[in-house]
Design an enzyme around this catalytic site. Sequence first.
Site, PDB file in Angstrom:
ATOM      1  N   HIS A   1       0.755  -1.136   0.038  1.00 43.62           N
ATOM      2  CA  HIS A   1      -0.078   0.107  -0.178  1.00 43.62           C
ATOM      3  C   HIS A   1       0.959   1.213   0.004  1.00 43.62           C
ATOM      4  CE1 HIS A   1      -3.413   2.337   2.192  1.00 43.62           C
ATOM      5  NE2 HIS A   1      -3.207   2.786   0.825  1.00 43.62           N
TER       6      HIS A   1
ATOM      7  N   GLU B   1       2.380   1.969  -3.464  1.00 43.26           N
ATOM      8  CA  GLU B   1       1.121   2.213  -4.194  1.00 43.26           C
ATOM      9  C   GLU B   1       1.254   3.828  -4.133  1.00 43.26           C
ATOM     10  OE1 GLU B   1      -2.937   3.615  -3.459  1.00 43.26           O
ATOM     11  OE2 GLU B   1      -2.843   1.668  -3.000  1.00 43.26           O
ATOM     12  N   HIS B   2       1.124   4.348  -2.871  1.00 46.42           N
ATOM     13  CA  HIS B   2       1.047   5.903  -2.531  1.00 46.42           C
ATOM     14  C   HIS B   2       2.567   6.498  -3.310  1.00 46.42           C
ATOM     15  CE1 HIS B   2      -1.751   7.012   0.217  1.00 46.42           C
ATOM     16  NE2 HIS B   2      -2.304   5.594   0.138  1.00 46.42           N
TER      17      HIS B   2
ATOM     18  N   GLU C   1       4.239  10.804   2.738  1.00 46.30           N
ATOM     19  CA  GLU C   1       3.117   9.728   2.178  1.00 46.30           C
ATOM     20  C   GLU C   1       2.922   8.676   3.180  1.00 46.30           C
ATOM     21  OE1 GLU C   1       1.086   9.423  -0.284  1.00 46.30           O
ATOM     22  OE2 GLU C   1       1.971  11.615  -0.481  1.00 46.30           O
TER      23      GLU C   1
END
Length: 1096
Positions: free
Chosen positions: A144, A147-148, A218
């Site tokens: 995850h 992905e950011h 992030e």
Amino acid sequence: MVRSEPLTLKSPNDAKLYRLAVLDNGLQALLVHDPEIGQQQQQQNEQAAEPGAAPGRDALEGSDEDVDSLLSGDEGESGSEDEGDESGSEGSDGEEEEGSDHEHVHLHRGRQHHAGGAVKKAAAALSVGVGHFTDPWSLQGLSHYLEHMLFMGSEKYPDENDYDAFLTAHGGASNACTEEECTTFHFDVKPDALRPVLDRFAPFFLAPLVKADALGREVQAVDNEFAGVLQSDACRALQLRCHTARDGHLFRKFGWGNKKSLVEDPAAAGIDVRQELLKYYREQYSAERMNLVVLGGEDLDTLQQWVEELFSGVPGGRGPRPQYGSAGPPYEGGRLYVLPAVRDEHRLTATFQLPCLNGKYRKKADEYLGHLVGHEGAGSLLSALKARGWATELSAGVGDQSSVTWLFEVSITLTEAGLAAGPGCGLAAAGLLFKYLAMLRSAGPQRWAYDELAAIAQMRFRFQEEEDASDFTSGLAADLFFYQPQHVLAGQYMFDDWDPQLVTELLQGMTPDAVRLDLCTRGYEEAKQAVLGGLAGAQEGREPWFDFPYVEAPLPAELRQSWAAAPPSADIALPQRNDFLPTEFELRCEQQGAAGPAGQQQEQQQQDGKDAAAAGPADGPADGAAAAAAAAAADSAAFPSPPALLVDSPGLRVWHKLDSSFRQPRTNAYLRLFSAAGYASPRAAALSHLLIKLLDDALCETAYLAEVAGLHYGIWWEGAAGLDLKLHGFSHKLPALAQFIARSLAGLEVKAEPFARVKEALLRNYRNVNMSVSKHATYQRLLALKDRFWHADEVLPELEGLQPGDVQSFLPTMLSELHIEALLHGNITAQEAEALAQQLHSALGGSQLAADARPPERCVQLPKGCNMLHRSPAKNPEEDNSVVEMYFQCCADTVADRALLDMVEQLMYEPCFDTLRTKEQLGYSVHSGTRRTHGVLGLCVVVVSGAHGPAHLDARIEAFLAAFQQTLAGMGEEEFEKQRAALLALKMMKDRAMLEESDRAWDKVATRSYAFHALRDECAHLRVLSLQQVRDFYAAYFAPGSPARRKLSLHIVGKAHTAELAEPAPEGAQLVERPQALGKQLPLWPAMLGNAHAAR
């Protein structure tokens, strides 16, 4: 050498062309040519070459005013762009929870507008065949996090905001999500910008920078995202399922990620997180694990050339995507888990671990079982549960698919009686589930039921409607992992391999010894004591990531044995055959002559153009008005013709349009039933809402059959505006369903058993109002602005005291003074529409209430220069998040002012997100958007934060607004023209399905503006407004210090910042203790009603 093949197995309704290409590096690319996009691009090129072409003529996508609705749950359908929607405020059926699916969504710029112009969007998606199953145990949430980070710049485009800013300037949006075994990135954009966006998208997978200075921002975004779902019952239940999987199993991984898993724990272990991100990227993001889908107007050869140029360099060689079939089942069967609910509810979920069914999609054995277990008709499990007073809702089917297992879930919403019955903890309802499964085993697989599902699927495939471009590409990118390439366009509709043996095998595995039961209940303490005191081997635990308690226990052997041996119940049976299956699909527009409707529409559009040219706008400089009128006339053919006023008599007004554009055998029938008695007092509001719920319950067994057959209905409470009934689907049986609903309402008998069950569910919904902090803020704003609005806290005590006789005696009162306004659009002639409307009117009593007897809904007029502040504590005392919804009221809605407001929002949206979310990391949810409240224009900036209090958020929003005024002052004409074109692209996007056109027309009917050409006229104004006009509009209504600014700020305060509730108002701010009191203290804006007879 690139291998390619055409894909030809597609819906007869699908005009697109498809080609599957496999690049040398193993990346699989599905290329999609949409000839409509190609035609529009050719037309735009021709228009651009003409002398004197209108400015901004390359507009693409469409948008009307933003919807700002509190509707959710089963009342979450409105179609209205006006804030006349109150069902959420009237105790709507629960606010839909974010993150309830097992995925982590990273929203960048995600405005979705559908407006009904002539233009379509291009789109692309790339799905990588790895997700959080591949996270290292020492860095849970790494997938995850990566992905950011891929959005934060590449070697070719190092600016971390380049991708989002470019999309914004070209009418686009982007998104991404991380699931267990895949991670998908996607975007849409105006078609002429597809190639340059792909040029920015491809480097995500070639050379991302994973900047060290962006890591902290992030990871804060990931942590904010996690904080946003800490109080979500669905996410808590999902995480408990992960936490209690077998030791060491993949399912135990914490896929969300947060600061603890991605910063604190790795730091303590001496792990370099950036190096691990890069390592994970190099080892897992391999070309042969990627599916790319590109949709555009270019021919397939051009699209393939682009893909080869941009994606051939993606590194490969890591082999196929990981498979986890050897991991074994994640859960121990025959166990009960109980966790506390945040909301007032009791939900029992029975989970069965089916074998992985990947590759068996033509059999659809799981869908067959889901259809039967989740059925709502006579003899169903739900009907048996309702008859005992144990449950109000049920759903069934596979909810989680992976290479490990397919999880078949039966979710039951329990009543208090259902929670307490039998052994308690909802176990009696589980016992009835096993009786139903025993009946299915005894009856054996039913070929006729499978054939019904096959017929419905084929019908949906044959008359397939177009999807949102971004959803379409992202869905296909993920589907390529699941279906054979030649079946990817049809796989979900395939029911052509009936396998009764597989059905039998799956049923044999759905036993008491195999089931996992999860009870999420507001009565946790009582349930915990019952489990600890009554079940041997029970033990308490605490989920570490969400930090909540739970209790678990093995189900007693004697209980499991009794469930396994229990005979089927007498009131449980297989469903009846479905009489709502349509068999007639002829198109009415063809029956009336191919030239008839098309010619009529062309004549209407020509007349519309003449009207627009003759009338011109009533505001603005004369030269601008003339230019706008000319642009509107030129645009007329790009927008659909409006419905016609078919009937206008006392008690009944009917609008109609025969469709000849979508050419589908479908009809949309929308009705608004207004009764002055329905909202005269809090008691009347309670009676009306309960009446609707009782009707919905009475309709369930019959209407569910229509739902299965592709004929849908919804009925919900719109507060002061009345009751809305919407039907949409295949035309053949729609009149029969509509008449059945009307007869059922007029003849409703209020019986004691359903009354108690339905009332309990509605009371629970009212108690759950405003559990979401963001919806709570919106609720408070509407309390301040709406002139007629009964607070849920006023309705709740009235609802508690109602008895069956109260509702029964209220029904004739409500129907005696009723006005019906209806829109019938689609495969239905004017004669059929009028006949159906008259039949419904007669069935409901034939009231003769005049249309102008309906009181208008009006908006409170905030004083110029005001700076109002309302503070409320979060309703859930454990809520970590706070929210600021800062609202600026502008002016009465005119086409010219709406164009200016929408242009401000277009220019501000991305900088607002980039500043407050990406750079300052105030919270995960940050957005701005226009509002239209009973015909009054406004704008909101909303920030939800788990880290900062509302006072800080308010100050940072104000600082952004001040800085943005300087941004506008320094903006050049070239940038302004790009943004103008992007907004026109949003405004002129073509409707994908007839429902979108119907919804937009219904908005004009439901708000009684009848301004069917508002969008066309706004586009005309957008083409001629100037940058200086936008600067002046911003300076007047939004700039700090402006004497004309009207500000209302709503603060919902989370538990960490409750001290703010006692602080004095900031300098210059006026505290508002009771928002609803403003309507009694301030004047109202004039009613913004149109003339139905003047509408064309």
